[in-house]
Design a protein around this motif. Structure first.
Motif, short mmCIF file in Angstrom:
data_model
loop_
_atom_site.label_atom_id
_atom_site.label_comp_id
_atom_site.label_asym_id
_atom_site.label_seq_id
_atom_site.Cartn_x
_atom_site.Cartn_y
_atom_site.Cartn_z
N LYS A 106 0.78 -1.16 0.01
CA LYS A 106 -0.06 0.26 0.00
C LYS A 106 0.64 1.17 0.08
O LYS A 106 0.59 2.05 -0.95
N THR A 107 1.98 1.36 0.85
CA THR A 107 2.93 2.39 1.11
C THR A 107 3.47 2.76 -0.30
O THR A 107 3.49 3.79 -0.59
N THR A 108 3.98 1.41 -0.99
CA THR A 108 4.70 1.72 -1.96
C THR A 108 4.01 2.21 -3.06
O THR A 108 4.39 3.07 -3.98
N PHE A 153 -2.93 9.80 2.06
CA PHE A 153 -2.92 9.67 3.37
C PHE A 153 -2.51 8.36 3.73
O PHE A 153 -3.16 7.43 3.43
N ASP A 154 -1.34 8.16 4.36
CA ASP A 154 -0.86 7.16 4.84
C ASP A 154 -0.81 6.50 6.14
O ASP A 154 0.03 6.96 7.12
N GLU A 155 -2.06 5.94 6.50
CA GLU A 155 -2.26 5.59 7.85
C GLU A 155 -2.05 6.65 8.76
O GLU A 155 -1.04 6.56 9.91
N VAL A 156 -2.65 7.59 8.76
CA VAL A 156 -2.33 8.83 9.37
C VAL A 156 -2.61 8.87 10.93
O VAL A 156 -2.14 9.65 11.49
#
Ligand SMILES: Nc1ncnc2c1ncn2[C@@H]1O[C@H](COP(=O)(O)OP(=O)(O)O)[C@@H](O)[C@H]1O
Ligand SMILES: [Mg+2]
Length: 267
Positions: free
Chosen positions: A44-46, A174-177
């Motif tokens: 996901k982050t990648t 938004f990455d797991e904010v």
């Protein structure tokens, strides 16, 4: 049909020998809110870091608002993008990370004006006006002159959000904010994102483990597992009607520990 704001075409990404994203095809419309869910390590982050130009795809094409991101067109052929092209296209994208990365020696206001002044070339006055507007939007209009160390985690994360928004990106990532926040601070951050989402205009991609929140704000849920998009669809389909075993197994973990309890509706 609205035009695609983001598209991934046959995008692959390897780190060394290991392929972490395999043939990703994904098109996101202007104004669409997409929640990206999936187990830790699924990519996901990648996937969103490539959109922020923090990672380069190994192959495939990513387009933002119709313009290739990592490539540029020269004599009708796509060639690798140069730094100027990347910089230009990247201006469409804003990102908020799990760890807020605020500048500790700058006030809340300065954290939000430094990029508009130095990257967009706004005057101090214009940058301040924009920053104040965004800090009010994230409900921190009364904290302009204090330093990050004096803020709670939830407030820091909202400053990080305002700092991204002042650049007026077309797409927000938004990455797991909320994953680094104490549980009691999660709600205020989700609320600000929810309001932003309900304004409607902005294209948003949210990586989240808050399933009830995802169901509430997202137009579409994309489930990533082991580098593949295994299933995607409207929240109802994903949370209520999917027969995909991997997705069902993944979702079963969230029944007990969601901030927004899933008790009102069955999963
Ligand atoms: N810079 C990197 N170098 C090597 N491997 C990486 C790097 N970044 C991510 N990975 C690996 O890629 C896979 C996907 O990671 P990531 O995109 O962070 O997944 P997620 O965000 O879904 O947890 C993981 O196996 C991770 O270890
Ligand atoms: Mg991640």
């Amino acid at each position: 049909m609205t035009k695609p704001m983001v598209s991934y075409k046959n995008v692959r990404k390897s780190f060394g020998e290991i392929e972490v994203l395999k043939e990703v095809n994904l098109e996101i419309s202007e104004g669409e809110k997409v929640a990206l869910i999936g187990p830790s390590g699924s990519g996901k982050t990648t996937l969103i870091r490539m959109l922020m130009t923090l990672e380069q795809p190994t192959s495939g094409v990513i387009e933002v608002d119709g313009t290739p991101l990592w490539h540029m067109e020269v004599n009708k052929r796509l060639v690798p993008a140069n730094e100027k092209h990347l910089r230009n296209v990247r201006q469409n994208i804003g990102m908020v990370f799990q760890h807020f990365n605020l500048f500790p020696h700058m006030t809340v206001l300065e954290n939000c004006t430094v990029a508009p002044i130095h990257v967009l070339g706004l005057s101090k006055k214009e940058a301040k006006e924009r920053a104040v507007e965004m800090l009010e939007k994230v409900k921190l209009g009364d904290k302009l002159d204090i330093y990050p160390s004096q803020l709670s985690g939830g407030q820091k994360q909202r400053v990080a959000m305002a700092r991204a928004l002042v650049m007026r990106p077309k797409v927000m990532l938004f990455d797991e904010v909320t994953s680094a926040l104490d549980p009691e601070l999660v709600g205020e951050v989700l609320e600000v994102i929810r309001e932003l989402a309900h304004e409607g205009k902005m294209t948003m991609i949210l990586v989240t483990h808050e399933m009830e929140f995802a169901r509430d704000v997202a137009d579409r849920i994309v489930f990533l597992d082991n580098g593949y998009i295994v299933e995607e669809g409207p929240p109802e389909q994903i949370f209520e009607y999917s027969s995909n075993e991997r997705l069902k197994r993944f979702l079963s973990r969230f029944r007990l520990n969601s901030v927004y309890p899933l008790t009102t509706r069955s999963v």
